[in-house]
Design a protein around this motif. Sequence first.
Motif, PDB file in Angstrom:
ATOM      1  N   GLN A 277       0.796  -1.117  -0.231  1.00 51.45           N
ATOM      2  CA  GLN A 277      -0.089   0.058  -0.022  1.00 51.45           C
ATOM      3  C   GLN A 277       0.824   1.157  -0.005  1.00 51.45           C
ATOM      4  OE1 GLN A 277      -2.641  -1.174  -1.052  1.00 51.45           O
ATOM      5  NE2 GLN A 277      -3.815   0.302  -0.121  1.00 51.45           N
ATOM      6  N   TYR A 278       1.946   1.228   0.695  1.00 50.58           N
ATOM      7  CA  TYR A 278       2.773   2.249   0.675  1.00 50.58           C
ATOM      8  C   TYR A 278       3.358   2.653  -0.650  1.00 50.58           C
ATOM      9  CZ  TYR A 278       2.834   2.551   5.778  1.00 50.58           C
ATOM     10  OH  TYR A 278       2.432   2.715   7.161  1.00 50.58           O
ATOM     11  N   GLU A 279       3.865   1.447  -1.391  1.00 59.51           N
ATOM     12  CA  GLU A 279       4.282   1.764  -2.540  1.00 59.51           C
ATOM     13  C   GLU A 279       3.461   2.033  -3.628  1.00 59.51           C
ATOM     14  OE1 GLU A 279       7.034  -1.551  -4.507  1.00 59.51           O
ATOM     15  OE2 GLU A 279       5.332  -2.069  -4.877  1.00 59.51           O
ATOM     16  N   ARG A 280       2.022   1.673  -3.401  1.00 63.58           N
ATOM     17  CA  ARG A 280       1.075   1.956  -4.351  1.00 63.58           C
ATOM     18  C   ARG A 280       0.588   3.438  -4.463  1.00 63.58           C
ATOM     19  NH1 ARG A 280      -4.517  -1.402  -5.767  1.00 63.58           N
ATOM     20  NH2 ARG A 280      -5.751   0.512  -6.477  1.00 63.58           N
ATOM     21  N   ASP A 281       0.684   3.927  -3.011  1.00 61.26           N
ATOM     22  CA  ASP A 281       0.151   5.381  -2.665  1.00 61.26           C
ATOM     23  C   ASP A 281       0.996   6.428  -3.370  1.00 61.26           C
ATOM     24  OD1 ASP A 281      -1.963   4.444  -1.307  1.00 61.26           O
ATOM     25  OD2 ASP A 281      -0.861   4.620   0.593  1.00 61.26           O
ATOM     26  N   ARG A 282       2.208   6.009  -3.782  1.00 61.68           N
ATOM     27  CA  ARG A 282       3.318   6.843  -4.413  1.00 61.68           C
ATOM     28  C   ARG A 282       2.796   6.982  -6.003  1.00 61.68           C
ATOM     29  NH1 ARG A 282       7.271   4.077  -1.403  1.00 61.68           N
ATOM     30  NH2 ARG A 282       7.925   2.787  -3.078  1.00 61.68           N
ATOM     31  N   VAL A 283       1.908   6.231  -6.533  1.00 59.12           N
ATOM     32  CA  VAL A 283       1.160   6.329  -7.843  1.00 59.12           C
ATOM     33  C   VAL A 283      -0.010   7.038  -7.818  1.00 59.12           C
ATOM     34  CG1 VAL A 283       1.006   5.026 -10.033  1.00 59.12           C
ATOM     35  CG2 VAL A 283       2.783   4.374  -8.322  1.00 59.12           C
ATOM     36  N   PRO A 284      -0.354   8.366  -7.963  1.00 63.78           N
ATOM     37  CA  PRO A 284      -1.551   8.778  -8.178  1.00 63.78           C
ATOM     38  C   PRO A 284      -2.772   8.116  -8.937  1.00 63.78           C
ATOM     39  CG  PRO A 284       0.115  10.425  -8.345  1.00 63.78           C
ATOM     40  CD  PRO A 284       0.709   9.174  -8.695  1.00 63.78           C
ATOM     41  N   GLN A 285      -2.046   7.581 -10.182  1.00 60.74           N
ATOM     42  CA  GLN A 285      -3.017   7.019 -11.075  1.00 60.74           C
ATOM     43  C   GLN A 285      -3.908   5.847 -10.513  1.00 60.74           C
ATOM     44  OE1 GLN A 285       0.031   7.899 -11.681  1.00 60.74           O
ATOM     45  NE2 GLN A 285       0.300   7.927 -13.707  1.00 60.74           N
ATOM     46  N   ALA A 286      -3.386   5.303  -9.358  1.00 61.94           N
ATOM     47  CA  ALA A 286      -3.816   4.024  -8.912  1.00 61.94           C
ATOM     48  C   ALA A 286      -4.837   4.358  -7.727  1.00 61.94           C
ATOM     49  CB  ALA A 286      -2.760   2.922  -8.161  1.00 61.94           C
ATOM     50  N   SER A 287      -4.636   5.387  -7.362  1.00 60.99           N
ATOM     51  CA  SER A 287      -5.677   5.667  -6.072  1.00 60.99           C
ATOM     52  C   SER A 287      -7.290   5.430  -6.292  1.00 60.99           C
ATOM     53  CB  SER A 287      -5.681   7.550  -5.641  1.00 60.99           C
ATOM     54  OG  SER A 287      -6.053   7.962  -6.845  1.00 60.99           O
ATOM     55  N   ALA A 288      -7.838   5.485  -7.471  1.00 64.07           N
ATOM     56  CA  ALA A 288      -9.260   5.490  -7.472  1.00 64.07           C
ATOM     57  C   ALA A 288      -9.508   4.065  -8.089  1.00 64.07           C
ATOM     58  CB  ALA A 288      -9.689   6.311  -8.465  1.00 64.07           C
ATOM     59  N   GLU A 289      -8.505   3.135  -8.383  1.00 63.75           N
ATOM     60  CA  GLU A 289      -8.714   1.726  -8.935  1.00 63.75           C
ATOM     61  C   GLU A 289      -9.118   0.810  -7.761  1.00 63.75           C
ATOM     62  OE1 GLU A 289      -9.548  -1.126 -10.905  1.00 63.75           O
ATOM     63  OE2 GLU A 289      -8.879   0.653 -12.079  1.00 63.75           O
ATOM     64  N   PRO A 290     -10.355   0.281  -7.946  1.00 65.70           N
ATOM     65  CA  PRO A 290     -10.706  -0.704  -7.039  1.00 65.70           C
ATOM     66  C   PRO A 290     -10.131  -2.153  -6.932  1.00 65.70           C
ATOM     67  CG  PRO A 290     -12.179  -0.758  -8.815  1.00 65.70           C
ATOM     68  CD  PRO A 290     -11.188   0.316  -8.952  1.00 65.70           C
ATOM     69  N   MET A 291      -9.362  -2.204  -8.126  1.00 65.60           N
ATOM     70  CA  MET A 291      -8.687  -3.733  -8.198  1.00 65.60           C
ATOM     71  C   MET A 291      -7.351  -3.659  -7.270  1.00 65.60           C
ATOM     72  SD  MET A 291     -10.491  -5.340 -10.231  1.00 65.60           S
ATOM     73  CE  MET A 291      -9.652  -6.876 -10.771  1.00 65.60           C
ATOM     74  N   VAL A 292      -6.977  -4.975  -6.420  1.00 64.26           N
ATOM     75  CA  VAL A 292      -5.938  -4.973  -5.730  1.00 64.26           C
ATOM     76  C   VAL A 292      -4.397  -4.701  -6.322  1.00 64.26           C
ATOM     77  CG1 VAL A 292      -4.623  -6.437  -3.824  1.00 64.26           C
ATOM     78  CG2 VAL A 292      -7.240  -6.384  -3.868  1.00 64.26           C
ATOM     79  N   PHE A 293      -4.334  -5.575  -7.441  1.00 64.35           N
ATOM     80  CA  PHE A 293      -3.136  -5.665  -8.173  1.00 64.35           C
ATOM     81  C   PHE A 293      -3.244  -4.621  -9.339  1.00 64.35           C
ATOM     82  CE2 PHE A 293      -3.091  -9.556  -5.597  1.00 64.35           C
ATOM     83  CZ  PHE A 293      -1.996  -9.416  -5.201  1.00 64.35           C
ATOM     84  N   VAL A 294      -2.188  -3.668  -9.373  1.00 61.51           N
ATOM     85  CA  VAL A 294      -2.400  -2.758 -10.532  1.00 61.51           C
ATOM     86  C   VAL A 294      -0.905  -2.496 -10.968  1.00 61.51           C
ATOM     87  CG1 VAL A 294      -4.315  -1.471  -9.688  1.00 61.51           C
ATOM     88  CG2 VAL A 294      -1.927  -0.685  -8.914  1.00 61.51           C
ATOM     89  N   ASN A 295      -0.796  -1.896 -12.285  1.00 60.36           N
ATOM     90  CA  ASN A 295       0.436  -1.590 -12.830  1.00 60.36           C
ATOM     91  C   ASN A 295       1.126  -0.474 -12.232  1.00 60.36           C
ATOM     92  OD1 ASN A 295       0.423  -3.618 -14.588  1.00 60.36           O
ATOM     93  ND2 ASN A 295      -0.766  -2.238 -16.137  1.00 60.36           N
ATOM     94  N   LEU A 296       2.217  -0.395 -11.524  1.00 62.64           N
ATOM     95  CA  LEU A 296       2.784   0.687 -10.949  1.00 62.64           C
ATOM     96  C   LEU A 296       4.212   1.258 -11.653  1.00 62.64           C
ATOM     97  CD1 LEU A 296       2.563  -0.341  -7.226  1.00 62.64           C
ATOM     98  CD2 LEU A 296       1.083   0.709  -8.513  1.00 62.64           C
ATOM     99  N   PHE A 297       4.774   0.340 -12.125  1.00 58.10           N
ATOM    100  CA  PHE A 297       6.040   0.441 -12.956  1.00 58.10           C
ATOM    101  C   PHE A 297       6.275   0.779 -14.548  1.00 58.10           C
ATOM    102  CE2 PHE A 297       5.851  -2.098  -9.007  1.00 58.10           C
ATOM    103  CZ  PHE A 297       6.555  -1.064  -8.241  1.00 58.10           C
ATOM    104  N   ARG A 298       5.174   0.641 -15.131  1.00 56.33           N
ATOM    105  CA  ARG A 298       5.099   0.670 -16.536  1.00 56.33           C
ATOM    106  C   ARG A 298       3.971   1.650 -17.181  1.00 56.33           C
ATOM    107  NH1 ARG A 298       4.549  -5.536 -18.296  1.00 56.33           N
ATOM    108  NH2 ARG A 298       4.306  -4.580 -20.384  1.00 56.33           N
ATOM    109  N   THR A 299       3.781   1.617 -18.492  1.00 52.63           N
ATOM    110  CA  THR A 299       2.746   2.467 -19.098  1.00 52.63           C
ATOM    111  C   THR A 299       1.442   1.798 -18.399  1.00 52.63           C
ATOM    112  OG1 THR A 299       2.927   0.854 -20.944  1.00 52.63           O
ATOM    113  CG2 THR A 299       4.118   2.552 -21.131  1.00 52.63           C
ATOM    114  N   ALA A 300       0.338   2.598 -18.748  1.00 50.26           N
ATOM    115  CA  ALA A 300      -0.945   2.255 -18.416  1.00 50.26           C
ATOM    116  C   ALA A 300      -0.755   2.184 -16.554  1.00 50.26           C
ATOM    117  CB  ALA A 300      -1.391   1.299 -18.917  1.00 50.26           C
TER     118      ALA A 300
END
Length: 385
Positions: A277-300
């Motif tokens: 969660q700390y890692e994910r919170d650094r990616v603003p695009q992921a804040s509103a995504e309801p899915m648990v596992f999201v892309n954090l280090f590549r396009t999209a």
Amino acid sequence: MESAYTAERAISPTSGAVRWVVVESRTYRLHSEATGYLASLRARGCSPNTERVYAGRLALYLNYCHLRRLQWNAPGFTGLSLLQQWLVETPLPARTGRLVPGRVRHRSRGTANAVMTVVGEFLRFGALHGWVASRTTDLLAQPKLLRFALPGYDAGERGQHRHVQAAAFRFKTAQAGYEDLSPAQIRHMIASVSRARDRFLIALLACTGLRIGEALGLHRADLHLLASSRIVGCGIEGPHVHVRRRTDNPNRALAKSRFPRGVPVIAELVALYTDYQYERDRVPQASAEPMVFVNLFRTARGRPMTYANTKEMFDRLARTVRHACRPHMLRHSAATRWLRDGVDRDVVQRLLGHVSPLSMETYRNVDDAEMRAAVEHVAFLREQS
């Protein structure tokens, strides 16, 4: 061989839904019967991955018929027999970037059997709709005496159920079995990835036995990681995750089981999720995504992880740790560990989300230490004290 038919992904211009179809390669005209069969898979609730694989196998069958100038709905006994051989004898195209001089790849007999199964289902589907004559579907099965049955199989009072219909076009293959990962290997895998998200994913699969589709289909609301979840209306005590089958996940991840279940998790897994969660919170695009596992280090960035993303991650990891590591190996390792530690089979079946107890037969592997202990236990040559 130039392909006359190809499997293509189609996106609805109105709903955006992704579907798989079979089309003529030059004209892109739909093969209506094959596409109708694929639509029936969706109606039955099959996963998008199943639809994709079946579309490729249908296109393969139609290309074979085109090559041999056979009618797809009336291939005949000889045509089906030659198809079986053609599948294992025809060289596969080289993988992009992996061409090895002098090396030719072929399909295994197991893969050929899987293709023949799809062909048989397609022809039977065609018979139901009047496209295929019954004399063709009669070729697909032959009577067989079931000499050895799985535990729990009801053969009938007079053994009448031992006479079954078996696939007529099927290679005999050896049971490959499943590969286990030791606890040390799993710990090494977790330690070898630098991203908190990937550590959490590996640990989740290893600790809960979830299928990869179930993990990728998790929503953040499915994770109840407090000691009590009564505040959100859940009566299950302790940290746990809810596995639910959803057909509208944007990454097309799908839980195989149609029955929801709650799977307990341990405190160490909760800690790994907190790191993620700390890692994910650094990616603003992921804040509103309801899915648990999201892309954090590549396009999209912020978009849900897909099966392809996950496979790439596990392929990289396998090269790092120098042994095979696939998501299902973690599921199998969890099941084997539970059974070996004496966990009741009904509990393991519930944890894994299996409907039939017969599905458990593949998960109990006996290792060398257990066999040696059994022989030592009954050894009568040893001098008695």
